[in-house]
Write a protein that holds these residues in place. Structure first.
Motif, PDB file in Angstrom:
ATOM      1  N   VAL A 132     -59.033  24.995  42.025  1.00 43.61           N
ATOM      2  CA  VAL A 132     -59.435  23.590  42.302  1.00 43.61           C
ATOM      3  C   VAL A 132     -59.770  23.414  43.774  1.00 43.61           C
ATOM      4  O   VAL A 132     -60.751  22.750  44.150  1.00 43.61           O
ATOM      5  CB  VAL A 132     -58.299  22.646  41.865  1.00 43.61           C
ATOM      6  CG1 VAL A 132     -58.565  21.235  42.376  1.00 43.61           C
ATOM      7  CG2 VAL A 132     -58.162  22.648  40.345  1.00 43.61           C
ATOM      8  N   LEU A 133     -58.956  23.991  44.656  1.00 45.75           N
ATOM      9  CA  LEU A 133     -59.228  23.855  46.093  1.00 45.75           C
ATOM     10  C   LEU A 133     -60.549  24.520  46.475  1.00 45.75           C
ATOM     11  O   LEU A 133     -61.315  24.014  47.284  1.00 45.75           O
ATOM     12  CB  LEU A 133     -58.068  24.484  46.885  1.00 45.75           C
ATOM     13  CG  LEU A 133     -56.735  23.721  46.830  1.00 45.75           C
ATOM     14  CD1 LEU A 133     -55.633  24.522  47.541  1.00 45.75           C
ATOM     15  CD2 LEU A 133     -56.881  22.343  47.452  1.00 45.75           C
ATOM     16  N   ALA A 134     -60.816  25.679  45.853  1.00 45.70           N
ATOM     17  CA  ALA A 134     -62.077  26.371  46.161  1.00 45.70           C
ATOM     18  C   ALA A 134     -63.282  25.574  45.696  1.00 45.70           C
ATOM     19  O   ALA A 134     -64.287  25.448  46.406  1.00 45.70           O
ATOM     20  CB  ALA A 134     -62.055  27.759  45.490  1.00 45.70           C
ATOM     21  N   VAL A 135     -63.154  25.027  44.480  1.00 49.71           N
ATOM     22  CA  VAL A 135     -64.272  24.202  43.972  1.00 49.71           C
ATOM     23  C   VAL A 135     -64.496  22.981  44.862  1.00 49.71           C
ATOM     24  O   VAL A 135     -65.612  22.581  45.176  1.00 49.71           O
ATOM     25  CB  VAL A 135     -64.001  23.811  42.508  1.00 49.71           C
ATOM     26  CG1 VAL A 135     -65.020  22.784  42.034  1.00 49.71           C
ATOM     27  CG2 VAL A 135     -64.041  25.033  41.617  1.00 49.71           C
TER      28      VAL A 135
ATOM     29  N   ALA B  75     -67.886  22.084  46.957  1.00 45.99           N
ATOM     30  CA  ALA B  75     -68.604  20.816  46.740  1.00 45.99           C
ATOM     31  C   ALA B  75     -68.754  20.030  48.043  1.00 45.99           C
ATOM     32  O   ALA B  75     -69.768  19.386  48.306  1.00 45.99           O
ATOM     33  CB  ALA B  75     -67.855  19.985  45.693  1.00 45.99           C
ATOM     34  N   LEU B  76     -67.732  20.102  48.906  1.00 46.46           N
ATOM     35  CA  LEU B  76     -67.797  19.375  50.180  1.00 46.46           C
ATOM     36  C   LEU B  76     -68.878  19.954  51.082  1.00 46.46           C
ATOM     37  O   LEU B  76     -69.637  19.214  51.726  1.00 46.46           O
ATOM     38  CB  LEU B  76     -66.430  19.452  50.863  1.00 46.46           C
ATOM     39  CG  LEU B  76     -66.292  18.696  52.197  1.00 46.46           C
ATOM     40  CD1 LEU B  76     -66.526  17.223  51.969  1.00 46.46           C
ATOM     41  CD2 LEU B  76     -64.916  18.923  52.806  1.00 46.46           C
ATOM     42  N   VAL B  77     -68.947  21.298  51.105  1.00 45.94           N
ATOM     43  CA  VAL B  77     -69.967  21.928  51.941  1.00 45.94           C
ATOM     44  C   VAL B  77     -71.361  21.589  51.435  1.00 45.94           C
ATOM     45  O   VAL B  77     -72.269  21.227  52.210  1.00 45.94           O
ATOM     46  CB  VAL B  77     -69.749  23.454  51.987  1.00 45.94           C
ATOM     47  CG1 VAL B  77     -70.930  24.148  52.665  1.00 45.94           C
ATOM     48  CG2 VAL B  77     -68.456  23.770  52.709  1.00 45.94           C
TER      49      VAL B  77
END
Length: 205
Positions: free
Chosen positions: A27-30, A34-36
């Motif tokens: 979840v943190l990686a996704v 998405a933020l980038v």
């Protein structure tokens, strides 16, 4: 060592922890990905528009003047400025002719003589019946007809004036004319009061 039940429970607990940890990492990686991507997509479109375009910098602008290749070709004639008609000057009929001097009108001298002249300026009625005006070129004489024109010349400076007889006098000895103040001023005799004059009768009234 524990019972088999405890070992089974511990194994399941470890598996659950590993699954939860892996899910959290995913979840943190996704979220980071998405933020980038979101930051890159939210860049203002004006930044891209304001970037200099390499293609437009080298475009050839239209030329207004003739290029070197076109100098040998015939050109259309330039419009000639409109000619304004200058007013025709009339030929000077006097050109080449010497202007003749204007002849002064000569008066016929009927009588002449010399005497002394004085002047007066008091307002009074003249012998001719008209009021005396010291600003008019008039004079008094004992015998000349009323309206007679007389040229009076100051012998001291040769200044002269033509006066009209409209009064009688003077009656002082040695004087034959009594000029108005304006006439005496013309011949420059107001300072002296009495001056030697030469008179010429030009016409009789």
């Amino acid at each position: 060592m524990g019972s088999p039940v405890r070992r089974l429970l511990r194994a399941r607990l470890r598996t659950t922890i590993l699954i939860v940890s892996g899910a959290a990492v995913a979840v943190l990686a996704v979220g980071a990905f998405a933020l980038v991507n979101g930051d890159e997509s939210t860049k203002p479109a004006s930044a891209a528009e304001s970037a200099p375009q390499a293609t437009t910098a080298f475009q050839d602008r239209p030329r207004t003047g003739p290029t070197r290749a076109s100098r040998g070709q015939p050109r259309s004639p330039e419009p000639s400025p409109k000619k304004t008609k200058s007013p025709k000057s009339k030929p000077d009929s006097s050109a080449g002719h010497v202007a003749k001097p204007v002849k002064k009108k000569r008066h016929k001298v009927v009588e002449s003589g010399s005497c002394k002249a004085s002047y007066y300026w008091e307002g009074q009625m003249t012998a001719s019946g008209e009021p005396f005006d010291p600003s008019e070129l008039t004079a008094a004489h004992k015998t000349l007809p009323m309206g007679t024109k007389v040229r009076v010349t100051n012998k001291n400076n040769d200044r002269s004036v033509i006066v009209r007889i409209n009064d009688r006098g003077p009656y002082a000895g040695g004087r034959c004319l009594d000029l108005s103040k304006a006439a005496m001023k013309k011949v420059g005799g107001t300072g002296a009061g009495v001056i030697p004059v030469r008179y010429e009768v030009l016409s009789r009234g």
